[in-house]
Design an enzyme around this catalytic site. Structure first.
Site, mmCIF file in Angstrom:
data_model
loop_
_atom_site.group_PDB
_atom_site.id
_atom_site.type_symbol
_atom_site.label_atom_id
_atom_site.label_comp_id
_atom_site.label_asym_id
_atom_site.label_seq_id
_atom_site.Cartn_x
_atom_site.Cartn_y
_atom_site.Cartn_z
ATOM 1 C CB THR A 57 -0.843 -0.023 1.334
ATOM 2 O OG1 THR A 57 -0.080 -0.202 2.411
ATOM 3 C CG2 THR A 57 -2.046 -0.843 1.060
ATOM 4 N NE ARG A 126 19.394 -12.371 13.015
ATOM 5 C CZ ARG A 126 18.024 -12.484 12.689
ATOM 6 N NH1 ARG A 126 17.507 -13.681 12.934
ATOM 7 N NH2 ARG A 126 17.525 -11.648 11.921
ATOM 8 C CE1 TYR A 165 -4.403 -3.028 10.585
ATOM 9 C CE2 TYR A 165 -6.027 -2.114 11.945
ATOM 10 C CZ TYR A 165 -4.939 -2.017 11.557
ATOM 11 O OH TYR A 165 -4.161 -0.903 11.744
HETATM 12 P P1 NAD Z 1 -0.064 2.519 5.001
HETATM 13 O O1 NAD Z 1 -0.931 1.305 4.374
HETATM 14 O O2 NAD Z 1 0.109 3.712 4.182
HETATM 15 O O3 NAD Z 1 1.442 2.179 5.253
HETATM 16 C C1 NAD Z 1 1.617 0.504 5.354
HETATM 17 C C2 NAD Z 1 3.004 0.248 4.785
HETATM 18 O O4 NAD Z 1 3.246 -1.054 5.108
HETATM 19 C C3 NAD Z 1 2.935 0.310 3.573
HETATM 20 O O5 NAD Z 1 3.877 1.303 2.793
HETATM 21 C C4 NAD Z 1 2.916 -0.881 3.035
HETATM 22 O O6 NAD Z 1 3.471 -1.033 1.914
HETATM 23 C C5 NAD Z 1 3.831 -1.548 3.823
HETATM 24 N N1 NAD Z 1 3.790 -2.971 4.028
HETATM 25 C C6 NAD Z 1 2.385 -3.569 4.218
HETATM 26 N N2 NAD Z 1 2.593 -4.782 4.186
HETATM 27 C C7 NAD Z 1 3.989 -5.310 4.128
HETATM 28 C C8 NAD Z 1 4.703 -6.508 3.967
HETATM 29 N N3 NAD Z 1 4.494 -7.619 4.148
HETATM 30 N N4 NAD Z 1 6.157 -6.231 3.996
HETATM 31 C C9 NAD Z 1 6.688 -4.900 3.701
HETATM 32 N N5 NAD Z 1 6.075 -3.796 4.068
HETATM 33 C C10 NAD Z 1 4.494 -3.883 4.140
HETATM 34 O O7 NAD Z 1 -0.859 2.638 6.367
HETATM 35 P P2 NAD Z 1 -0.367 3.587 7.582
HETATM 36 O O8 NAD Z 1 -1.919 4.313 8.045
HETATM 37 O O9 NAD Z 1 0.752 4.280 7.382
HETATM 38 O O10 NAD Z 1 -0.362 2.568 8.698
HETATM 39 C C11 NAD Z 1 1.033 2.084 9.185
HETATM 40 C C12 NAD Z 1 1.037 1.393 10.349
HETATM 41 O O11 NAD Z 1 0.238 2.072 11.515
HETATM 42 C C13 NAD Z 1 0.432 0.139 10.269
HETATM 43 O O12 NAD Z 1 1.100 -0.925 10.848
HETATM 44 C C14 NAD Z 1 -1.096 0.201 10.854
HETATM 45 O O13 NAD Z 1 -1.657 -0.782 11.226
HETATM 46 C C15 NAD Z 1 -0.671 1.216 11.976
HETATM 47 N N6 NAD Z 1 -1.966 2.210 12.340
HETATM 48 C C16 NAD Z 1 -2.136 3.162 11.393
HETATM 49 C C17 NAD Z 1 -3.347 3.882 11.940
HETATM 50 C C18 NAD Z 1 -3.818 5.168 11.131
HETATM 51 O O14 NAD Z 1 -4.926 5.682 11.473
HETATM 52 N N7 NAD Z 1 -2.975 5.641 10.110
HETATM 53 C C19 NAD Z 1 -4.208 3.659 13.060
HETATM 54 C C20 NAD Z 1 -3.618 2.324 13.658
HETATM 55 C C21 NAD Z 1 -2.699 1.549 13.502
#
Ligand code: NAD
Ligand code: UDP
Length: 340
Positions: A57, A126, A165
């Site tokens: 994403t 590690r 999720y």
């Molecule tokens: P986003 O989708 O913009 O970013 C997620 C990133 O993770 C992307 O760059 C995607 O390519 C990468 N990614 C996904 N699967 C992957 C994998 N298997 N290997 C390597 N990279 C991978 O979302 P965001 O809003 O920036 O969220 C970032 C983190 O914060 C996430 O873990 C999300 O669960 C957490 N989070 C965000 C919110 C929010 O409101 N934005 C709320 C709660 C938790």
């Protein structure tokens, strides 16, 4: 790595100072919305940053401007596969976060969160790094307690469409705390509440991006359900500041800790504010409610206030205006590109 420390207590108060900060920081999911802002925040503080992402994403444009920086490195990798990278601090932000994104590949989402946590913790163990997990308010599910304190265990449907999720993130928290207790890995778990701002995608599907893009296009604003469900929206700069303080806090400050803005608002009121701020001609339409959509959500941030001396300072309308300006520019660029 060191011996077990009781959960949720800090030996010394955290400050925003960066003197004790490590030099090499790995950001998993660094090309995403939050991850790219975090990479910037770390570079601004003088650190070397390795951004790891599989671009599920995330987008290259989010980090393109950082590629010229000699202290920044991009590594295309999937966190579901083990990795071995020398760093003293690892932020694990790799996971789709928007419901349409994480539900598109539910098995992949669950595995990204579980295997991503295992691989992050194995690497931290590690190399003796601190592992910081981006957890979520979704661990509270559809809460029976409002606001949500870190001590609340939540109300999650494990077999519903959000389960991939929610349970992935809950399992990741379990793994973080078990690696801490069993192997003495230094950990920090931050629970993020709805965060918004520039670099969200046009088609991200989350409520703030959807409403702004719809309003700027004078398209129908889509409310799922009756619009009386609540959320509490945090501007991205505040959230990044919170995580940087958390990482900088003493090793006994491990969380879980809520990071979000406690100003609660209904989805219906958010739609009205966005229409107002954009001078839009959009009308509001009501679509069926989503399965297991939490009815209320608001963080209790007492712990963050006391342990990190942190609270958000950006008012919703201020943050929305900045986000509207970003989407306005993005839509204009898109129009130009389509016209060529
Ligand atoms: P986003 O989708 O913009 O970013 C997620 C990133 O993770 C992307 O760059 C995607 O390519 C990468 N990614 C996904 N699967 C992957 C994998 N298997 N290997 C390597 N990279 C991978 O979302 P965001 O809003 O920036 O969220 C970032 C983190 O914060 C996430 O873990 C999300 O669960 C957490 N989070 C965000 C919110 C929010 O409101 N934005 C709320 C709660 C938790
Ligand atoms: N929502 C909505 N219209 C949209 C997108 C979302 O009414 O176009 C609602 C959604 O049903 C939920 C709230 O807004 O009640 C927040 O949704 P989002 O996907 O942003 O985040 P999450 O549900 O993960 O908090």
């Amino acid at each position: 790595m060191r011996s077990f420390i009781p959960i949720g207590t800090c030996r010394e108060p955290a400050s925003a100072s960066t003197t004790s900060w490590p030099k090499v920081v790995l950001v998993n999911g660094g090309a995403g919305f939050l991850g790219s802002h975090l990479c910037e925040g770390l570079l601004d503080r003088g650190h070397q940053v390795i951004c790891l992402d599989n671009f599920y994403t995330g987008r290259r444009i989010n980090i393109e401007h950082l590629l010229q920086n000699t202290r920044f490195r991009l590594l295309e990798h999937d966190v579901r596969q083990p990795y071995d990278i020398e760093a003293s601090l690892i932020f694990n932000f790799a996971s789709p976060a928007s419901p349409p994104d994480y539900q598109r590949d539910p098995v992949g989402t669950l595995l990204t969160n579980v295997l991503g946590a295992v691989n992050t913790l194995d690497a931290a163990r590690r190399i003796g790094a601190t592992a910081v997990q981006s957890s979520t308010s979704e661990v509270y599910g559809d809460p029976h307690e409002n606001p949500q304190r870190e001590t609340y265990f939540g109300n999650v449907n494990p077999i519903g469409p959000r389960g991939c999720y929610d349970e992935g993130k809950r399992s990741a928290e379990t793994l973080f705390f078990d690696y801490h207790r069993k192997y003495g890995v230094d950990i920090k778990v931050g629970r993020i509440f709805n965060t918004y701002g520039p670099r969200m995608r046009l088609d991200d599907g989350r409520v703030v991006s959807n409403f702004i893009v719809q309003a700027l296009s004078n398209a129908d604003i889509t409310i799922y359900g009756d619009g009386r469900q609540t959320r509490s929206f945090c501007y991205v700069d505040d959230l990044v500041d919170g995580f940087l303080r958390f990482a900088d806090a003493g090793e006994s400050c491990i969380g879980p800790i809520n990071l979000g803005n406690p100003a609660e608002i209904t989805v219906g009121d958010l739609a009205e504010i966005v229409i107002d701020l954009t001078n839009s001609r959009s009308r509001i339409i009501y679509l069926p409610a989503l399965t297991d959509d939490p009815r209320q959500r608001r963080p209790d941030i007492t712990r963050a206030r006391e342990e990190l001396n942190w609270w958000p300072s950006t008012e919703l309308k201020t943050g929305l205006k900045r986000t509207i300006a970003y989407f306005d520019a993005l839509l204009a660029e898109k129009q130009v590109a389509e016209a060529v």
